[in-house]
Write a protein that holds these residues in place. Sequence first.
Motif, PDB file in Angstrom:
ATOM      1  N   UNK A  28       0.811  -1.227   0.000  1.00  0.00           N
ATOM      2  CA  UNK A  28       0.000   0.000   0.000  1.00  0.00           C
ATOM      3  C   UNK A  28       0.839   1.270   0.000  1.00  0.00           C
ATOM      4  N   UNK A  29       2.126   1.144   0.339  1.00  0.00           N
ATOM      5  CA  UNK A  29       2.982   2.329   0.398  1.00  0.00           C
ATOM      6  C   UNK A  29       3.548   2.730  -0.965  1.00  0.00           C
ATOM      7  N   UNK A  30       3.344   1.906  -1.981  1.00  0.00           N
ATOM      8  CA  UNK A  30       3.932   2.181  -3.297  1.00  0.00           C
ATOM      9  C   UNK A  30       2.884   2.016  -4.401  1.00  0.00           C
ATOM     10  N   UNK A  31       3.217   2.575  -5.560  1.00  0.00           N
ATOM     11  CA  UNK A  31       2.362   2.412  -6.737  1.00  0.00           C
ATOM     12  C   UNK A  31       2.770   1.189  -7.550  1.00  0.00           C
ATOM     13  N   UNK A  32       4.023   0.787  -7.431  1.00  0.00           N
ATOM     14  CA  UNK A  32       4.530  -0.326  -8.220  1.00  0.00           C
ATOM     15  C   UNK A  32       5.687  -0.989  -7.477  1.00  0.00           C
ATOM     16  N   UNK A  33       5.825  -2.292  -7.659  1.00  0.00           N
ATOM     17  CA  UNK A  33       6.933  -3.025  -7.034  1.00  0.00           C
ATOM     18  C   UNK A  33       7.239  -4.259  -7.867  1.00  0.00           C
ATOM     19  N   UNK A  34       8.428  -4.809  -7.656  1.00  0.00           N
ATOM     20  CA  UNK A  34       8.852  -5.968  -8.444  1.00  0.00           C
ATOM     21  C   UNK A  34       8.426  -7.280  -7.799  1.00  0.00           C
ATOM     22  N   UNK A  35       8.679  -7.423  -6.499  1.00  0.00           N
ATOM     23  CA  UNK A  35       8.409  -8.685  -5.824  1.00  0.00           C
ATOM     24  C   UNK A  35       7.959  -8.450  -4.393  1.00  0.00           C
ATOM     25  N   UNK A  36       7.153  -9.382  -3.893  1.00  0.00           N
ATOM     26  CA  UNK A  36       6.872  -9.445  -2.462  1.00  0.00           C
ATOM     27  C   UNK A  36       7.899 -10.373  -1.841  1.00  0.00           C
ATOM     28  N   UNK A  37       8.592  -9.882  -0.837  1.00  0.00           N
ATOM     29  CA  UNK A  37       9.662 -10.660  -0.210  1.00  0.00           C
ATOM     30  C   UNK A  37       9.466 -10.601   1.299  1.00  0.00           C
ATOM     31  N   UNK A  38       9.052 -11.723   1.864  1.00  0.00           N
ATOM     32  CA  UNK A  38       8.687 -11.753   3.279  1.00  0.00           C
ATOM     33  C   UNK A  38       9.916 -11.823   4.183  1.00  0.00           C
TER      34      UNK A  38
END
Length: 325
Positions: A121-131
């Motif tokens: 929710x903090x960004x408009x775009x991202x590459x990967x979700x990394x837990x």
Amino acid sequence: MNYRSFDHLSADTQEWIVDLPDDLDLIVGIPRSGMLVSNLLSLHLNLPMTDIDGLRDGRLLQTGERYDGEFDLSEFSTILVVDDTVYTGSEMTTAQSTIDGLDLSADVYYGAVYVDEGSERFVDTYAQTLAFPRVFEWNMMHHDFLVDSCVDLDGILCRDPTPEENDDGPKYREFISTVDPICVPSVEIGKIVTCRLEKYRSETVAWLDEHGIEYDELVMMQYPDKATRVAAGNHGQYKAEVYQSSDAKLFIESSHSQARTIAMQTSKPVYSKEQNRMLQQGYLNRVARNGRMSIEAVKSDPLRYVDQLRSDPVDFVKRASSVFL
């Protein structure tokens, strides 16, 4: 333990490009690690880049043919502000607040290569979700999790001694007293676990203090001399026992062979600096599976492998070794 190296960052950033707005004309990095990403994007897209202060002050850090260092913000219509990762969102939120105060006419997008689950929710775009837990090559030795880690000394904090220096005598004492550090972590290390002998504790402690390397515990081998230590040949096992008996969540090891031993005996994450690889359960399962398959293959047709060994022993050993790396 999710690990990403510089190579991963470069590849993941390049793959991310297809999802970015296609009319970008300026990349803005959030210091410090965001500058890695902004530089990669600037090079791949042939776009100018700056940091947050540069955006406010009208200054470019890297320019294309159209720019000469200073710029008018009105020249840009679509700006991407980037960081390497987003977890709590504090850095990204601060950047957004600063940029909102500039009252730009441009469309501004915010992005990161890696985001934690729930931080999208903090960004408009991202590459990967990394837990979490996760660790990056570029901040490994400066991250708070070092307090929950075991860290090798020679090969990580300083270089290994040469054979001439490693005489278990005056030359070795000079080495451990005067060698330059490779890395001085900016946070406290939980346990420094070294194969150096206990009799060299005073010189080792003095060197660590001299270079400002903070740690909670220094664990050293309890053999009387180098010859006894070499004869025992249990370096990886010794480190594994220390790691297993601790609450540490990561072991940072310079030697790949020792890293494999530590990982296989503890089933806990181990970083191999030699191969720049995180060894953990998936890796261990793959090594074991490949080993079993190779043994079965040899049993099924032993003469074939004998012929291969005879015809090209160097290539045979190389291929056989790769099964267990």
